[in-house]
Enzyme design. Sequence first.
Site, PDB file in Angstrom:
ATOM      1  CG  HIS A 311      -8.049   2.916  -9.703  1.00  0.00           C
ATOM      2  ND1 HIS A 311      -7.121   3.911  -9.882  1.00  0.00           N
ATOM      3  CD2 HIS A 311      -9.116   3.234 -10.469  1.00  0.00           C
ATOM      4  CE1 HIS A 311      -7.621   4.795 -10.726  1.00  0.00           C
ATOM      5  NE2 HIS A 311      -8.826   4.414 -11.107  1.00  0.00           N
ATOM      6  CG  ASP A 369     -16.493   1.041 -13.269  1.00  0.00           C
ATOM      7  OD1 ASP A 369     -17.354   1.899 -13.497  1.00  0.00           O
ATOM      8  OD2 ASP A 369     -15.373   1.037 -13.800  1.00  0.00           O
TER       9      ASP A 369
HETATM   10  N1  CMC Z   1      -8.664  -8.932  -9.605  1.00  0.00           N
HETATM   11  C1  CMC Z   1      -7.642  -9.747  -9.301  1.00  0.00           C
HETATM   12  N2  CMC Z   1      -6.353  -9.377  -9.281  1.00  0.00           N
HETATM   13  C2  CMC Z   1      -6.079  -8.104  -9.597  1.00  0.00           C
HETATM   14  C3  CMC Z   1      -7.087  -7.185  -9.940  1.00  0.00           C
HETATM   15  C4  CMC Z   1      -8.439  -7.645  -9.934  1.00  0.00           C
HETATM   16  N3  CMC Z   1      -9.450  -6.835 -10.255  1.00  0.00           N
HETATM   17  N4  CMC Z   1      -6.546  -5.981 -10.228  1.00  0.00           N
HETATM   18  C5  CMC Z   1      -5.219  -6.141 -10.070  1.00  0.00           C
HETATM   19  N5  CMC Z   1      -4.946  -7.422  -9.698  1.00  0.00           N
HETATM   20  C6  CMC Z   1      -3.622  -7.972  -9.373  1.00  0.00           C
HETATM   21  C7  CMC Z   1      -2.837  -8.283 -10.633  1.00  0.00           C
HETATM   22  O1  CMC Z   1      -3.020  -9.633 -11.035  1.00  0.00           O
HETATM   23  C8  CMC Z   1      -1.422  -8.014 -10.184  1.00  0.00           C
HETATM   24  O2  CMC Z   1      -0.953  -9.115  -9.452  1.00  0.00           O
HETATM   25  P1  CMC Z   1       0.605  -9.541  -9.503  1.00  0.00           P
HETATM   26  O3  CMC Z   1       1.359  -8.379  -8.941  1.00  0.00           O
HETATM   27  O4  CMC Z   1       0.672 -10.767  -8.670  1.00  0.00           O
HETATM   28  O5  CMC Z   1       0.899  -9.786 -10.947  1.00  0.00           O
HETATM   29  C9  CMC Z   1      -1.563  -6.844  -9.204  1.00  0.00           C
HETATM   30  O6  CMC Z   1      -2.902  -6.957  -8.695  1.00  0.00           O
HETATM   31  C10 CMC Z   1      -1.370  -5.482  -9.862  1.00  0.00           C
HETATM   32  O7  CMC Z   1      -2.231  -5.420 -10.987  1.00  0.00           O
HETATM   33  P2  CMC Z   1      -1.923  -4.660 -12.331  1.00  0.00           P
HETATM   34  O8  CMC Z   1      -2.702  -5.276 -13.444  1.00  0.00           O
HETATM   35  O9  CMC Z   1      -0.429  -4.554 -12.516  1.00  0.00           O
HETATM   36  O10 CMC Z   1      -2.489  -3.245 -11.961  1.00  0.00           O
HETATM   37  P3  CMC Z   1      -2.831  -2.095 -12.982  1.00  0.00           P
HETATM   38  O11 CMC Z   1      -2.629  -0.843 -12.261  1.00  0.00           O
HETATM   39  O12 CMC Z   1      -2.093  -2.284 -14.258  1.00  0.00           O
HETATM   40  O13 CMC Z   1      -4.387  -2.344 -13.295  1.00  0.00           O
HETATM   41  C11 CMC Z   1      -6.722  -2.184 -13.291  1.00  0.00           C
HETATM   42  C12 CMC Z   1      -5.411  -1.571 -12.803  1.00  0.00           C
HETATM   43  C13 CMC Z   1      -7.885  -1.269 -12.922  1.00  0.00           C
HETATM   44  C14 CMC Z   1      -6.696  -2.347 -14.815  1.00  0.00           C
HETATM   45  C15 CMC Z   1      -6.908  -3.578 -12.612  1.00  0.00           C
HETATM   46  O14 CMC Z   1      -6.956  -3.425 -11.206  1.00  0.00           O
HETATM   47  C16 CMC Z   1      -8.130  -4.322 -13.129  1.00  0.00           C
HETATM   48  O15 CMC Z   1      -8.050  -4.975 -14.176  1.00  0.00           O
HETATM   49  N6  CMC Z   1      -9.300  -4.223 -12.413  1.00  0.00           N
HETATM   50  C17 CMC Z   1     -10.514  -4.805 -12.888  1.00  0.00           C
HETATM   51  C18 CMC Z   1     -11.140  -3.927 -13.941  1.00  0.00           C
HETATM   52  C19 CMC Z   1     -11.781  -2.696 -13.337  1.00  0.00           C
HETATM   53  O16 CMC Z   1     -12.518  -2.776 -12.361  1.00  0.00           O
HETATM   54  N7  CMC Z   1     -11.537  -1.552 -13.982  1.00  0.00           N
HETATM   55  C20 CMC Z   1     -12.139  -0.288 -13.583  1.00  0.00           C
HETATM   56  C21 CMC Z   1     -11.128   0.705 -13.068  1.00  0.00           C
HETATM   57  S1  CMC Z   1     -11.904   2.109 -12.253  1.00  0.00           S
HETATM   58  C22 CMC Z   1     -12.806   2.897 -13.471  1.00  0.00           C
HETATM   59  C23 CMC Z   1     -11.960   3.510 -14.504  1.00  0.00           C
HETATM   60  O17 CMC Z   1     -11.078   4.320 -14.179  1.00  0.00           O
HETATM   61  O18 CMC Z   1     -12.188   3.244 -15.675  1.00  0.00           O
END
Ligand code: CMC
Length: 434
Positions: A311, A369
């Site tokens: 998240h 989720d």
């Molecule tokens: N699986 C594997 N690696 C992950 C994941 C994941 N679900 N989420 C983040 N990472 C890693 C990412 O690769 C990155 O690694 P590095 O620093 O080595 O590049 C690090 O963690 C930080 O990730 P980010 O993409 O910069 O983080 P963000 O804040 O931009 O993304 C997120 C947040 C929710 C989009 C992401 O965690 C994700 O894609 N999760 C899976 C989708 C999901 O479950 N979404 C629902 C969110 S809760 C409900 C809502 O609010 O809608």
Amino acid sequence: MTLKPTGSVTISIDGTDRSAKAPLIPGTLGPDVADIRKLYGDLGIFTFDPGYGGTAACDSKITYIDGDNGILLHRGYPIDQLAEKSSFLEVCHLLLNGELPNAAEKEAFEKGVLRHTMVHEQLRSFYNGFRRDAHPMAVICGVVGALSAFYHDSLDINDPDHRRISAFRLIAKVPTIAAWAYKYSIGQPFVYPRNDLGYAENFLYMMNAVPAEEYKVNPVLAKAMDRILILHADHEQNASTSTVRLAGSTGANPFACIAAGIASLWGPAHGGANEAVLKMLAEIGHKDNIPDFIAKVKDKNSNVRLMGFGHRVYKNYDPRAKIMERTCHEVLTELGIKDDPMLDLAMELERIALSDEYFISKKLYPNVDFYSGIILKAMGIPVSMFTVLFAVARTVGWVSQWKEMVEDPAQRIGRPRQIYTGAPQRDYVPVEKR
Ligand code: CMC
């Protein structure tokens, strides 16, 4: 709202004598915020924050998240207390009006909302324009947007009565629109709402009943659905809420703004994740395949993510996920499902991920989720409706945030800036000379 600074931050350009002070504004909770509104005027520079990870785009009294400690408050009340003790419509009152209602206010509010559950009969014909296999998110995005073509008497955003009625209309009609999108996809007749039923109960009724038979909603499932709606009701300035605020900042009507929010919610990184979790679990198929899947998630080149994990704000267990897991067990028990292979797989996946250095070091925990899809599936809700359900619940959050913004005298149109990295100015070259 007038924001009172309690200090300032000095921003200086290294190697020059140019500097400016940015007032430091405290919130009730959370970190102080440097007000950089005058920075361009003072220093001729912008700030750069793609994804808005460090930028407060507004001040708000509605929802507070402490991501490090896994805390979520609505108007100050912890989400676990609301999920345990309140009801979805009471939470709607709280989000919209700022306070929990007393008994008389509660009754008036519930009646006020529920009398708007029907939609204009002509709106039915919109559904016929969609293919039967259309994704229900596509359908509700279109039909909710179309509400502004029907309810002309509540479109004046500067009139508090119009704002109140359009808020009621949205909260009341979105479940009807959503249930009809489902009915359309399976070719069953639309079921009209019943205002003698509770909000969640009525939604389940419209989803599952058919005109040919009596249908009684299971009260345990209605209660679980009500709780699921509470858990999704609002979540501060997330992507879809920010979309609603940005659309609303132009003066667009609330129905159009909520349609924009629905479009933003659809993506798998946001509301589409609940659907993606079930697809992921189906792909993994068996506990034995978890290590291979986790290896793929950790491989930078695979583009595979553990859906339902991670998240932007929570760097701890999402408090909603904990309640969701509990609710999941309650629902499965009520339905007599002793062993759900999907739940077993999800729990094992969670256990393995939470003990893996990759997830520990990146502070990736289950989000709301991760378990919601399993509950919804057990309740007989089709996977394509998961994100729709999220939209039904989040409508009140979007409307509350929209209302707060419109009522803020300091509100202006949202208009981010950019670092331009394209070609410098150049002269047009006729085609024969290129
Ligand atoms: N699986 C594997 N690696 C992950 C994941 C994941 N679900 N989420 C983040 N990472 C890693 C990412 O690769 C990155 O690694 P590095 O620093 O080595 O590049 C690090 O963690 C930080 O990730 P980010 O993409 O910069 O983080 P963000 O804040 O931009 O993304 C997120 C947040 C929710 C989009 C992401 O965690 C994700 O894609 N999760 C899976 C989708 C999901 O479950 N979404 C629902 C969110 S809760 C409900 C809502 O609010 O809608």
